[in-house]
Scaffold this motif. Structure first.
Motif, PDB file in Angstrom:
ATOM      1  N   UNK A  39       0.836  -1.202   0.000  1.00  0.00           N
ATOM      2  CA  UNK A  39       0.000   0.000   0.000  1.00  0.00           C
ATOM      3  C   UNK A  39       0.870   1.250   0.000  1.00  0.00           C
ATOM      4  N   UNK A  40       0.250   2.375  -0.191  1.00  0.00           N
ATOM      5  CA  UNK A  40       0.989   3.635  -0.219  1.00  0.00           C
ATOM      6  C   UNK A  40       1.146   4.201   1.192  1.00  0.00           C
ATOM      7  N   UNK A  41       2.156   5.040   1.346  1.00  0.00           N
ATOM      8  CA  UNK A  41       2.343   5.713   2.631  1.00  0.00           C
ATOM      9  C   UNK A  41       1.188   6.683   2.893  1.00  0.00           C
ATOM     10  N   UNK A  42       0.565   7.174   1.829  1.00  0.00           N
ATOM     11  CA  UNK A  42      -0.588   8.057   1.996  1.00  0.00           C
ATOM     12  C   UNK A  42      -1.733   7.318   2.699  1.00  0.00           C
ATOM     13  N   UNK A  43      -1.988   6.066   2.296  1.00  0.00           N
ATOM     14  CA  UNK A  43      -3.041   5.290   2.951  1.00  0.00           C
ATOM     15  C   UNK A  43      -2.701   5.027   4.408  1.00  0.00           C
ATOM     16  N   UNK A  44      -1.436   4.716   4.689  1.00  0.00           N
ATOM     17  CA  UNK A  44      -1.022   4.485   6.071  1.00  0.00           C
ATOM     18  C   UNK A  44      -1.188   5.770   6.893  1.00  0.00           C
ATOM     19  N   UNK A  45      -0.836   6.886   6.305  1.00  0.00           N
ATOM     20  CA  UNK A  45      -0.980   8.169   6.982  1.00  0.00           C
ATOM     21  C   UNK A  45      -2.447   8.466   7.291  1.00  0.00           C
ATOM     22  N   UNK A  46      -3.320   8.183   6.353  1.00  0.00           N
ATOM     23  CA  UNK A  46      -4.755   8.419   6.565  1.00  0.00           C
ATOM     24  C   UNK A  46      -5.299   7.535   7.685  1.00  0.00           C
ATOM     25  N   UNK A  47      -4.842   6.283   7.728  1.00  0.00           N
ATOM     26  CA  UNK A  47      -5.287   5.380   8.794  1.00  0.00           C
ATOM     27  C   UNK A  47      -4.740   5.824  10.151  1.00  0.00           C
ATOM     28  N   UNK A  48      -3.499   6.281  10.180  1.00  0.00           N
ATOM     29  CA  UNK A  48      -2.925   6.792  11.430  1.00  0.00           C
ATOM     30  C   UNK A  48      -3.738   7.983  11.934  1.00  0.00           C
ATOM     31  N   UNK A  49      -4.133   8.856  11.031  1.00  0.00           N
ATOM     32  CA  UNK A  49      -4.937  10.017  11.417  1.00  0.00           C
ATOM     33  C   UNK A  49      -6.297   9.563  11.952  1.00  0.00           C
ATOM     34  N   UNK A  50      -6.921   8.612  11.284  1.00  0.00           N
ATOM     35  CA  UNK A  50      -8.240   8.130  11.714  1.00  0.00           C
ATOM     36  C   UNK A  50      -8.170   7.465  13.081  1.00  0.00           C
ATOM     37  N   UNK A  51      -7.171   6.590  13.268  1.00  0.00           N
ATOM     38  CA  UNK A  51      -7.048   5.852  14.524  1.00  0.00           C
ATOM     39  C   UNK A  51      -6.243   6.611  15.586  1.00  0.00           C
ATOM     40  N   UNK A  52      -5.699   7.783  15.203  1.00  0.00           N
ATOM     41  CA  UNK A  52      -4.877   8.574  16.119  1.00  0.00           C
ATOM     42  C   UNK A  52      -3.764   7.709  16.715  1.00  0.00           C
ATOM     43  N   UNK A  53      -2.947   7.140  15.825  1.00  0.00           N
ATOM     44  CA  UNK A  53      -1.893   6.225  16.256  1.00  0.00           C
ATOM     45  C   UNK A  53      -0.636   6.425  15.419  1.00  0.00           C
ATOM     46  N   UNK A  54       0.406   5.717  15.781  1.00  0.00           N
ATOM     47  CA  UNK A  54       1.655   5.719  15.036  1.00  0.00           C
ATOM     48  C   UNK A  54       1.625   4.565  14.022  1.00  0.00           C
ATOM     49  N   UNK A  55       2.385   4.687  12.956  1.00  0.00           N
ATOM     50  CA  UNK A  55       2.378   3.684  11.891  1.00  0.00           C
ATOM     51  C   UNK A  55       2.761   2.290  12.416  1.00  0.00           C
ATOM     52  N   UNK A  56       3.666   2.229  13.404  1.00  0.00           N
ATOM     53  CA  UNK A  56       4.075   0.920  13.919  1.00  0.00           C
ATOM     54  C   UNK A  56       2.952   0.200  14.664  1.00  0.00           C
TER      55      UNK A  56
END
Length: 74
Positions: A39-56
């Motif tokens: 997946x793209x880093x953009x999708x990971x960033x969007x999920x981090x924003x939604x879940x209010x979490x870090x990528x790890x």
């Protein structure tokens, strides 16, 4: 997802996450169900924003098992 469900005391659907995060539902489904999905880093960033979490908290590195005798030489 389970942490957010627990914190909000409700069920959260994949469709809800996809819509709120701005990710196509099919893309999110592939991220969840296809091992090794790229997946793209953009999708990971969007999920981090939604879940209010870090990528790890979303991803885990799992090395491929190399058959014995076929790994790098020492």
């Amino acid at each position: 997802m389970a942490k957010k469900e627990f914190a909000e005391d409700r069920r959260i659907t994949i469709g809800e996450v996809a819509s709120a995060a701005g990710i196509h539902r099919m893309t999110l489904s592939k991220m969840i169900n296809q091992r090794g999905y790229n997946t793209s880093t953009e999708n990971l960033s969007r999920l981090c924003a939604y879940f209010n979490c870090q990528v790890e908290e979303l991803v885990e590195y799992v090395p491929e098992k190399v058959p014995e005798g076929q790994g790098p030489s020492e």
